[in-house]
Design an enzyme around this catalytic site. Structure first.
Site, PDB file in Angstrom:
ATOM      1  N   GLN A   1      40.524  47.085  32.996  1.00 46.36           N
ATOM      2  CA  GLN A   1      39.897  45.767  32.780  1.00 46.36           C
ATOM      3  C   GLN A   1      38.816  45.887  31.709  1.00 46.36           C
ATOM      4  O   GLN A   1      38.454  46.998  31.311  1.00 46.36           O
ATOM      5  CB  GLN A   1      39.273  45.263  34.088  1.00 46.36           C
ATOM      6  CG  GLN A   1      40.107  44.193  34.782  1.00 46.36           C
ATOM      7  CD  GLN A   1      39.372  43.498  35.907  1.00 46.36           C
ATOM      8  OE1 GLN A   1      38.458  44.053  36.498  1.00 46.36           O
ATOM      9  NE2 GLN A   1      39.802  42.287  36.223  1.00 46.36           N
TER      10      GLN A   1
ATOM     11  N   ASP B   1      43.430  36.372  33.579  1.00 42.55           N
ATOM     12  CA  ASP B   1      44.808  36.587  34.023  1.00 42.55           C
ATOM     13  C   ASP B   1      45.790  35.507  33.593  1.00 42.55           C
ATOM     14  O   ASP B   1      46.909  35.788  33.224  1.00 42.55           O
ATOM     15  CB  ASP B   1      44.852  36.665  35.558  1.00 42.55           C
ATOM     16  CG  ASP B   1      43.900  37.710  36.111  1.00 42.55           C
ATOM     17  OD1 ASP B   1      43.005  38.155  35.378  1.00 42.55           O
ATOM     18  OD2 ASP B   1      44.057  38.074  37.277  1.00 42.55           O
TER      19      ASP B   1
ATOM     20  N   GLY C   1      41.356  40.407  32.083  1.00 40.96           N
ATOM     21  CA  GLY C   1      40.387  39.738  32.953  1.00 40.96           C
ATOM     22  C   GLY C   1      40.572  38.235  32.947  1.00 40.96           C
ATOM     23  O   GLY C   1      39.951  37.525  33.731  1.00 40.96           O
TER      24      GLY C   1
ATOM     25  N   TRP D   1      36.823  45.345  42.230  1.00 43.59           N
ATOM     26  CA  TRP D   1      37.361  45.042  40.897  1.00 43.59           C
ATOM     27  C   TRP D   1      36.413  45.605  39.852  1.00 43.59           C
ATOM     28  O   TRP D   1      35.189  45.548  40.013  1.00 43.59           O
ATOM     29  CB  TRP D   1      37.524  43.533  40.685  1.00 43.59           C
ATOM     30  CG  TRP D   1      38.884  43.026  41.022  1.00 43.59           C
ATOM     31  CD1 TRP D   1      39.883  42.702  40.138  1.00 43.59           C
ATOM     32  CD2 TRP D   1      39.431  42.755  42.329  1.00 43.59           C
ATOM     33  NE1 TRP D   1      41.000  42.268  40.818  1.00 43.59           N
ATOM     34  CE2 TRP D   1      40.749  42.296  42.147  1.00 43.59           C
ATOM     35  CE3 TRP D   1      38.942  42.885  43.622  1.00 43.59           C
ATOM     36  CZ2 TRP D   1      41.577  41.936  43.222  1.00 43.59           C
ATOM     37  CZ3 TRP D   1      39.753  42.539  44.692  1.00 43.59           C
ATOM     38  CH2 TRP D   1      41.055  42.071  44.485  1.00 43.59           C
TER      39      TRP D   1
ATOM     40  N   ARG E   1      45.632  27.663  40.816  1.00 35.18           N
ATOM     41  CA  ARG E   1      46.140  29.035  40.677  1.00 35.18           C
ATOM     42  C   ARG E   1      47.344  29.051  39.719  1.00 35.18           C
ATOM     43  O   ARG E   1      47.866  28.008  39.348  1.00 35.18           O
ATOM     44  CB  ARG E   1      46.567  29.579  42.059  1.00 35.18           C
ATOM     45  CG  ARG E   1      45.421  29.729  43.057  1.00 35.18           C
ATOM     46  CD  ARG E   1      44.435  30.817  42.677  1.00 35.18           C
ATOM     47  NE  ARG E   1      45.083  32.098  42.440  1.00 35.18           N
ATOM     48  CZ  ARG E   1      44.457  33.164  41.940  1.00 35.18           C
ATOM     49  NH1 ARG E   1      43.195  33.117  41.614  1.00 35.18           N
ATOM     50  NH2 ARG E   1      45.115  34.289  41.748  1.00 35.18           N
TER      51      ARG E   1
ATOM     52  N   GLU F   1      34.129  30.669  41.775  1.00 29.54           N
ATOM     53  CA  GLU F   1      34.778  31.534  40.782  1.00 29.54           C
ATOM     54  C   GLU F   1      34.803  30.845  39.412  1.00 29.54           C
ATOM     55  O   GLU F   1      34.578  31.474  38.388  1.00 29.54           O
ATOM     56  CB  GLU F   1      36.199  31.848  41.276  1.00 29.54           C
ATOM     57  CG  GLU F   1      36.898  32.943  40.506  1.00 29.54           C
ATOM     58  CD  GLU F   1      38.302  33.199  41.044  1.00 29.54           C
ATOM     59  OE1 GLU F   1      38.749  32.452  41.955  1.00 29.54           O
ATOM     60  OE2 GLU F   1      38.957  34.134  40.553  1.00 29.54           O
TER      61      GLU F   1
ATOM     62  N   TYR G   1      39.360  38.074  47.303  1.00 29.02           N
ATOM     63  CA  TYR G   1      39.310  39.379  46.611  1.00 29.02           C
ATOM     64  C   TYR G   1      38.614  40.421  47.484  1.00 29.02           C
ATOM     65  O   TYR G   1      37.452  40.751  47.274  1.00 29.02           O
ATOM     66  CB  TYR G   1      38.571  39.228  45.274  1.00 29.02           C
ATOM     67  CG  TYR G   1      39.170  38.204  44.343  1.00 29.02           C
ATOM     68  CD1 TYR G   1      40.412  38.418  43.737  1.00 29.02           C
ATOM     69  CD2 TYR G   1      38.499  37.018  44.055  1.00 29.02           C
ATOM     70  CE1 TYR G   1      40.968  37.475  42.881  1.00 29.02           C
ATOM     71  CE2 TYR G   1      39.043  36.072  43.195  1.00 29.02           C
ATOM     72  CZ  TYR G   1      40.276  36.305  42.621  1.00 29.02           C
ATOM     73  OH  TYR G   1      40.820  35.376  41.776  1.00 29.02           O
TER      74      TYR G   1
ATOM     75  N   TRP H   1      35.424  44.999  36.331  1.00 29.24           N
ATOM     76  CA  TRP H   1      34.303  44.360  35.620  1.00 29.24           C
ATOM     77  C   TRP H   1      33.469  43.502  36.563  1.00 29.24           C
ATOM     78  O   TRP H   1      32.287  43.284  36.311  1.00 29.24           O
ATOM     79  CB  TRP H   1      34.729  43.670  34.328  1.00 29.24           C
ATOM     80  CG  TRP H   1      35.563  42.426  34.339  1.00 29.24           C
ATOM     81  CD1 TRP H   1      36.486  42.052  35.245  1.00 29.24           C
ATOM     82  CD2 TRP H   1      35.526  41.394  33.322  1.00 29.24           C
ATOM     83  NE1 TRP H   1      37.060  40.859  34.863  1.00 29.24           N
ATOM     84  CE2 TRP H   1      36.488  40.434  33.678  1.00 29.24           C
ATOM     85  CE3 TRP H   1      34.813  41.196  32.163  1.00 29.24           C
ATOM     86  CZ2 TRP H   1      36.750  39.289  32.922  1.00 29.24           C
ATOM     87  CZ3 TRP H   1      35.065  40.062  31.395  1.00 29.24           C
ATOM     88  CH2 TRP H   1      36.014  39.127  31.775  1.00 29.24           C
TER      89      TRP H   1
ATOM     90  N   TYR I   1      43.173  27.891  36.934  1.00 32.00           N
ATOM     91  CA  TYR I   1      42.755  29.256  36.637  1.00 32.00           C
ATOM     92  C   TYR I   1      42.903  29.643  35.170  1.00 32.00           C
ATOM     93  O   TYR I   1      44.024  29.714  34.656  1.00 32.00           O
ATOM     94  CB  TYR I   1      43.698  30.099  37.494  1.00 32.00           C
ATOM     95  CG  TYR I   1      43.313  31.487  37.821  1.00 32.00           C
ATOM     96  CD1 TYR I   1      42.065  31.794  38.286  1.00 32.00           C
ATOM     97  CD2 TYR I   1      44.258  32.492  37.691  1.00 32.00           C
ATOM     98  CE1 TYR I   1      41.757  33.099  38.618  1.00 32.00           C
ATOM     99  CE2 TYR I   1      43.969  33.792  38.027  1.00 32.00           C
ATOM    100  CZ  TYR I   1      42.704  34.086  38.484  1.00 32.00           C
ATOM    101  OH  TYR I   1      42.404  35.363  38.812  1.00 32.00           O
ATOM    102  N   TRP I   2      41.797  29.846  34.476  1.00 31.31           N
ATOM    103  CA  TRP I   2      41.742  30.336  33.101  1.00 31.31           C
ATOM    104  C   TRP I   2      42.328  29.386  32.065  1.00 31.31           C
ATOM    105  O   TRP I   2      42.469  29.756  30.909  1.00 31.31           O
ATOM    106  CB  TRP I   2      42.399  31.716  32.963  1.00 31.31           C
ATOM    107  CG  TRP I   2      41.547  32.802  33.520  1.00 31.31           C
ATOM    108  CD1 TRP I   2      41.793  33.562  34.625  1.00 31.31           C
ATOM    109  CD2 TRP I   2      40.269  33.230  33.021  1.00 31.31           C
ATOM    110  NE1 TRP I   2      40.747  34.425  34.854  1.00 31.31           N
ATOM    111  CE2 TRP I   2      39.802  34.250  33.881  1.00 31.31           C
ATOM    112  CE3 TRP I   2      39.481  32.847  31.928  1.00 31.31           C
ATOM    113  CZ2 TRP I   2      38.579  34.891  33.680  1.00 31.31           C
ATOM    114  CZ3 TRP I   2      38.265  33.485  31.737  1.00 31.31           C
ATOM    115  CH2 TRP I   2      37.841  34.497  32.597  1.00 31.31           C
TER     116      TRP I   2
END
Ligand code: GLC
Length: 442
Positions: free
Chosen positions: A107, A167, A165, A34, A200, A402, A30, A36, A358-359
């Site tokens: 965001q 994603d 946020g 960004w 990812r 992260e 990154y 936030w 991711y998330w």
């Protein structure tokens, strides 16, 4: 790593990513600014370099669009090897855009909460700074409650998963499934160069992310057209909770500056009025996101469900149900045979739970910080302490990553990740504090 090593290492990570006027979230993954991330970073910087923290906020707000939006990615130093590059968004020369190259999205607005925390008892931010940033924050919040209001509730709509946020959350699976990308512009993904592909997003989801950018740019990012035509339109519990909390903090700043609070009071009252009807599922004892295009709740159980506590939006009874039935439930979020660390981003028994992707299940430090603050606001001190303890343990064990695998605490995604480092400073300095809690819903 003991506490003092963790603190000095956290400061090093923030310094390592300092690009002068802004801080990139991580060195390779990154490389730009960004939204936030910068807010959390400012909070971390304020522990040891307040002038630099204020500069971080100023750079972010300098990119504000003329219509009030503060964009999600800002490219103050131009293109890099990051995809999407600035020109992919086609935001330059739009009458309502800003002067600095940026994405066309926004965001979660945690910034007013951070600015208020920085002007609290431990940090004395200059009155000039508050006077400078207050009108910009006010304009951004107004933009959410009006320009992004599709249904008269004043709850902002998100037009792309990246605005949330979160994603790649399974929250968006249903809405994305309904979208068939056509005439996808040529692009090449860069996010899997520095991070393992199994941590990812999957290719079909990534194609939809790009397709949605293409839809936005074809609509020239014109706000009304976006609300009417974007195939993705949702209201998110985390986003609306952060905004409500930030409205409370903005109100406190207004009082401090002797400004009128009438408009902010209106937003606060309206959100209070509509929040439960829109998001609360009394049968399951969960707050659920809402798919505005499909006009239906999003049934997935993700840890956004605890975010209303951060904003004081839950009643004590709702909060107790969230904690007893979900947070402390071994099958969903509590450590048990299948996880050691709090708090998985998605309930462990949810379809789509994937502990490294991711998330889709990993622990995120900023979610832990938000949820711990909410739990403390409602008197769940033991649960809040556990979240802070686990967060610090994850970072001591696996450094500032992260996100983290809740099963063994191994680090995933980007390395030398700034908001983890920034919030380590915050948690280590005041492990039992939630910045300035306000009133709870009665
Ligand atoms: C990812 C996250 C987003 C964050 C960005 C930079 O896109 O989902 O929330 O702002 O990375 O760290």
């Amino acid at each position: 790593m003991d506490n003092s090593e963790l603190i000095s290492r956290a400061r090093c990570v923030l310094r390592l990513n300092d690009m002068g006027e802004f801080t990139r979230p991580s060195p390779r993954q990154y490389p730009h600014q960004w939204n936030w991330d910068s807010a959390f970073i400012a909070l971390g910087l304020s522990h040891f370099d307040l002038p630099r923290a204020l500069a971080e906020v100023r750079t972010l707000l300098r990119a504000q669009w003329r219509d009030g939006m503060v964009p999600h990615i800002i490219y103050p130093t131009g293109a890099s090897d990051y995809f999407p590059p600035p020109d992919f968004w086609r935001t330059e020369n739009l009458p309502h855009a800003g002067a600095i190259p940026s994405s066309g999205l926004t965001q979660p607005p945690i910034l007013a909460t951070v600015v208020r925390a920085m002007s609290g008892p431990t940090h004395t931010a200059q009155r000039d700074f508050l006077q400078e940033v207050f009108p910009r924050l006010l304009a951004w919040h107004r933009w959410f409650h009006t320009t992004r209001d599709a249904d008269g509730t004043g709850l902002p709509c998100l037009i792309h998963p990246w605005e949330s946020g979160m994603d790649n959350s399974p929250l968006w699976a249903g809405a994305l499934d309904r979208i068939t990308p056509i005439n996808l512009p040529p692009f090449s993904r860069r996010d899997t160069i520095h991070v393992a592909p199994d941590e990812r997003p999957l290719a079909p989801d990534y194609e939809r992310f790009v397709y949605l950018i293409d839809c936005g740019r074809r609509l020239r990012w014109e706000p009304r057209a976006l609300l009417e035509q974007m195939p993705f339109l949702v209201q998110d519990v985390l986003f609306c909770s952060i905004l409500h909390r930030a409205d409370q903090d903005l109100r406190m700043l207004a009082v401090k500056l002797g400004q009128d609070t009438y408009e902010i009071d209106g937003w606060l009252a309206r959100t209070h009025e509509v929040f439960d009807t829109r998001f609360w599922d009394d049968e399951r004892g969960l707050y659920l996101d809402y798919d505005v295009r499909a006009q239906a709740p999003i049934r997935a159980n993700a840890n956004v469900t605890f975010a209303p506590l951060f904003a004081g939006l839950a009643s004590p009874e709702q909060a107790a149900r969230l904690v007893v039935e979900h947070l402390d439930n071994l099958v969903e979020y509590a450590p048990g045979a299948d996880s050691q660390f709090r708090l998985p981003s998605v309930a462990k028994n949810e379809r789509g739970y994937s502990p490294r992707r991711y998330w889709c299940g990993p622990v995120w430090i900023q979610m832990n910080w938000i949820i711990a603050g909410g739990l403390r606001r409602y008197g769940f001190a033991a649960q809040a302490d556990a979240l802070v303890r686990d967060s610090l343990a994850l970072m001591a064990q696996s450094d500032f990553r992260e996100y983290y695998d809740p099963r063994d605490g191994s680090g995933c995604g980007a390395t030398d990740f700034c908001w983890s480092a920034a919030l380590a400073l915050e948690m280590a300095a005041s492990p039992d504090s939630s910045p300035h809690p306000g009133e709870l819903k009665s």
